[in-house]
Design a protein around this motif. Structure first.
Motif, PDB file in Angstrom:
ATOM      1  N   UNK A   1       0.849  -1.193   0.000  1.00 24.55           N
ATOM      2  CA  UNK A   1       0.000   0.000   0.000  1.00 24.55           C
ATOM      3  C   UNK A   1       0.886   1.245   0.000  1.00 24.55           C
ATOM      4  N   UNK A   2       0.626   2.145  -0.937  1.00 22.24           N
ATOM      5  CA  UNK A   2       1.345   3.417  -0.986  1.00 22.24           C
ATOM      6  C   UNK A   2       0.512   4.463  -0.243  1.00 22.24           C
ATOM      7  N   UNK A   3       1.173   5.345   0.524  1.00 22.07           N
ATOM      8  CA  UNK A   3       0.438   6.352   1.282  1.00 22.07           C
ATOM      9  C   UNK A   3       1.086   7.722   1.116  1.00 22.07           C
ATOM     10  N   UNK A   4       0.256   8.752   1.234  1.00 20.06           N
ATOM     11  CA  UNK A   4       0.735  10.132   1.173  1.00 20.06           C
ATOM     12  C   UNK A   4      -0.263  11.036   1.862  1.00 20.06           C
ATOM     13  N   UNK A   5       0.144  12.264   2.149  1.00 19.68           N
ATOM     14  CA  UNK A   5      -0.715  13.208   2.879  1.00 19.68           C
ATOM     15  C   UNK A   5      -0.599  14.601   2.275  1.00 19.68           C
ATOM     16  N   UNK A   6      -1.628  15.425   2.536  1.00 23.83           N
ATOM     17  CA  UNK A   6      -1.533  16.829   2.137  1.00 23.83           C
ATOM     18  C   UNK A   6      -0.894  17.630   3.273  1.00 23.83           C
ATOM     19  N   UNK A   7      -1.073  18.949   3.274  1.00 24.86           N
ATOM     20  CA  UNK A   7      -0.322  19.818   4.195  1.00 24.86           C
ATOM     21  C   UNK A   7      -1.039  20.103   5.508  1.00 24.86           C
ATOM     22  N   UNK A   8      -2.156  19.456   5.781  1.00 26.74           N
ATOM     23  CA  UNK A   8      -2.878  19.712   7.031  1.00 26.74           C
ATOM     24  C   UNK A   8      -2.009  19.358   8.239  1.00 26.74           C
ATOM     25  N   UNK A   9      -2.081  20.170   9.302  1.00 25.28           N
ATOM     26  CA  UNK A   9      -1.231  19.944  10.483  1.00 25.28           C
ATOM     27  C   UNK A   9      -1.383  18.554  11.104  1.00 25.28           C
ATOM     28  N   UNK A  10      -2.573  17.969  11.022  1.00 25.78           N
ATOM     29  CA  UNK A  10      -2.803  16.657  11.628  1.00 25.78           C
ATOM     30  C   UNK A  10      -2.346  15.498  10.751  1.00 25.78           C
ATOM     31  N   UNK A  11      -1.866  15.795   9.544  1.00 29.23           N
ATOM     32  CA  UNK A  11      -1.579  14.762   8.569  1.00 29.23           C
ATOM     33  C   UNK A  11      -0.497  13.770   8.966  1.00 29.23           C
ATOM     34  N   UNK A  12       0.603  14.275   9.510  1.00 32.47           N
ATOM     35  CA  UNK A  12       1.724  13.379   9.833  1.00 32.47           C
ATOM     36  C   UNK A  12       1.340  12.375  10.918  1.00 32.47           C
ATOM     37  N   UNK A  13       0.624  12.834  11.952  1.00 33.42           N
ATOM     38  CA  UNK A  13       0.189  11.947  13.023  1.00 33.42           C
ATOM     39  C   UNK A  13      -0.717  10.839  12.477  1.00 33.42           C
ATOM     40  N   UNK A  14      -1.639  11.218  11.605  1.00 31.83           N
ATOM     41  CA  UNK A  14      -2.550  10.236  11.021  1.00 31.83           C
ATOM     42  C   UNK A  14      -1.783   9.263  10.130  1.00 31.83           C
ATOM     43  N   UNK A  15      -0.839   9.787   9.351  1.00 30.70           N
ATOM     44  CA  UNK A  15      -0.072   8.917   8.457  1.00 30.70           C
ATOM     45  C   UNK A  15       0.734   7.883   9.235  1.00 30.70           C
ATOM     46  N   UNK A  16       1.330   8.294  10.332  1.00 32.49           N
ATOM     47  CA  UNK A  16       2.102   7.343  11.146  1.00 32.49           C
ATOM     48  C   UNK A  16       1.199   6.261  11.746  1.00 32.49           C
ATOM     49  N   UNK A  17      -0.004   6.662  12.141  1.00 31.01           N
ATOM     50  CA  UNK A  17      -0.964   5.693  12.692  1.00 31.01           C
ATOM     51  C   UNK A  17      -1.390   4.689  11.626  1.00 31.01           C
ATOM     52  N   UNK A  18      -1.698   5.194  10.446  1.00 34.11           N
ATOM     53  CA  UNK A  18      -2.103   4.323   9.338  1.00 34.11           C
ATOM     54  C   UNK A  18      -0.985   3.337   8.990  1.00 34.11           C
ATOM     55  N   UNK A  19       0.234   3.829   8.927  1.00 31.46           N
ATOM     56  CA  UNK A  19       1.375   2.967   8.593  1.00 31.46           C
ATOM     57  C   UNK A  19       1.516   1.826   9.596  1.00 31.46           C
TER      58      UNK A  19
END
Length: 432
Positions: free
Chosen positions: A37-55
């Motif tokens: 699964x490939x993942x990416x995020x936009x520039x929203x401040x909460x994005x990195x936290x959510x991306x790490x959780x998803x990973x």
């Protein structure tokens, strides 16, 4: 929280939290057959936290994660063709405090049949742990091959809106030969909101007075709004220009959403093309494109042109390059002049989602008494004459009811839309 084929969306920390993210990611894992699964995020401040959780959840379920970092939605769609699945952390044009997840399978967004698998709990038993790898996209190189080189170095202004399109749009336009200026590069200090279709784009309009064209993107880079000679163009113009380029390339089979300008359909048919109408929503357009083996099309209301051979999503970045390649071409002026004879009005009314179905049913009954041709595939659309229509439907992304209308008579369009707005408000008051 909104849970539709357009994705999961909510105000992060209120009706969307990490517990929800974990549950939806776990459920989506059951649909990933490639175990990648490939993942990416936009520039929203909460994005990195959510991306790490998803990973973490994906890896727990035995799925290898290919991390693109901060990238626009079209890039994740493009790369997901290689890996089999993708997740985008974004709520697209919604306000900054919102966030969400878009799900991709086999290069396309999920459909209505797959949605229940994501919103209903799934049990997953895996005996291995997945790995994570940071990757870079070949998107700019791939897109430039589709577009080719642009002559005469057109002067273009990009209004990035603080979104994830920043490096990709700039690099693509420079690569194909454009002279590029950028405003609102970063989210902090941005002069406008995340949705260019609803913003006035004042700063971009001023700058484009002495430029050939301006392009405004939303936060995740799938929406593109055109500004020309200091004037913001309607969202449908973006799609119209993409369609004109497709016709120039020899494409004949198109899918357009129900709320797309009738002028685009007429233009296609005058050029010998075929048009199929789909329900509103990117995933619905894509589904009909695949079913009908269509070559291009999109969704006028969201300024979304779609070119299936490159990506199964709204393609703001690629489209900016395709439009740039048309600037010295008579097709550019032809479609603009053709579409200027039509007037679109798009309004929205904030309505609790619990009341959406009942209000639309009541409006349908009123429309059926008043208008002779009715389409109920998506909300209720009344065809008033060959140049005039009105559509009311519930939003896939917000707690609102959308009202769209069009006519080649501006006053007629205003009257029909205003009458429909009043009808919705009256019905809402009755049932509250």
């Amino acid at each position: 929280m909104k849970k539709t084929i357009s994705g999961i969306r909510g105000i992060f920390g209120e009706d969307l939290n990490l517990k929800d993210i974990i549950e939806f990611t776990n459920n989506f894992s059951s649909l990933i057959k490639s175990e990648k699964c490939v993942i990416g995020r936009d520039t929203r401040p909460s994005g990195k936290m959510i991306q790490e959780t998803i990973s973490a959840v994906l890896m727990k379920n035995g799925i290898d994660v290919f991390d693109l970092g901060m990238v626009p939605t079209p890039v994740v769609f493009r790369e997901s063709r290689k890996y089999g699945a993708g997740i985008i952390i974004s709520s697209s044009h919604n306000p900054i405090e919102w966030n969400g997840m878009k799900f991709i399978l086999d290069g396309r967004g999920i459909n209505e049949k797959e949605l229940p698998n994501i919103i209903n709990h799934q049990k997953i038993l895996k005996s291995k742990i997945g790995k994570i790898k940071q990757i870079k996209s070949t998107y700019v190189e791939d897109a430039s091959k589709i577009i080719g080189n642009v002559k005469n170095s057109p002067k273009i202004v990009i209004d990035n809106g603080g979104g994830a399109a920043k490096d990709f749009a700039e690099n693509l336009l420079r690569k194909i030969g454009c002279d590029v200026e950028i405003i609102n590069q970063e989210l902090l200090g941005c002069s406008r909101g995340p949705d260019p279709t609803s913003e006035e784009l004042i700063e971009l309009s001023k700058i484009t007075n002495d430029k050939e064209i301006g392009f405004a993107f939303d936060l995740d880079g799938d929406r593109l709004v055109v500004v020309r000679k200091g004037k913001k163009q309607t969202p449908d113009i973006t799609l119209g220009l993409g369609v004109a380029k497709s016709l120039e390339l020899g494409y004949k089979k198109f899918v357009l959403s129900l709320d797309t300008s009738v002028s685009i359909e007429k233009f296609i048919k005058e050029k010998g093309g075929i048009v199929v109408r789909s329900k509103v929503g990117e995933a619905n357009v894509i589904e009909d494109m695949i079913k009908n083996n269509s070559q291009a099309g999109g969704e006028g209301s969201s300024a979304g042109f779609i070119l299936p051979e490159f990506n199964y999503c709204r393609e703001g970045i690629l489209t900016s390059g395709l439009i740039a390649s048309m600037l010295k071409n008579s097709k550019f002026t032809e479609i603009i002049n053709y579409m200027e004879n039509y007037f679109q009005i798009r309004e929205k009314i904030k309505v609790d989602s619990n009341h959406h179905e009942r209000i639309i049913e009541n409006v349908k009954n009123s429309f059926m008494k008043k208008y002779s041709e009715i389409d109920t595939r998506d909300g209720i659309k009344a065809i008033i004459d060959e140049d005039t229509w009105i559509l009311i439907r519930k939003s896939n992304t917000e707690d609102i009811i959308r009202i769209s209308g069009e006519s080649n008579d501006k006053e007629k369009c205003k009257m029909i839309v205003n009458d429909t707005i009043q009808l919705v408000k009256e019905n809402y008051e009755k049932i509250r």
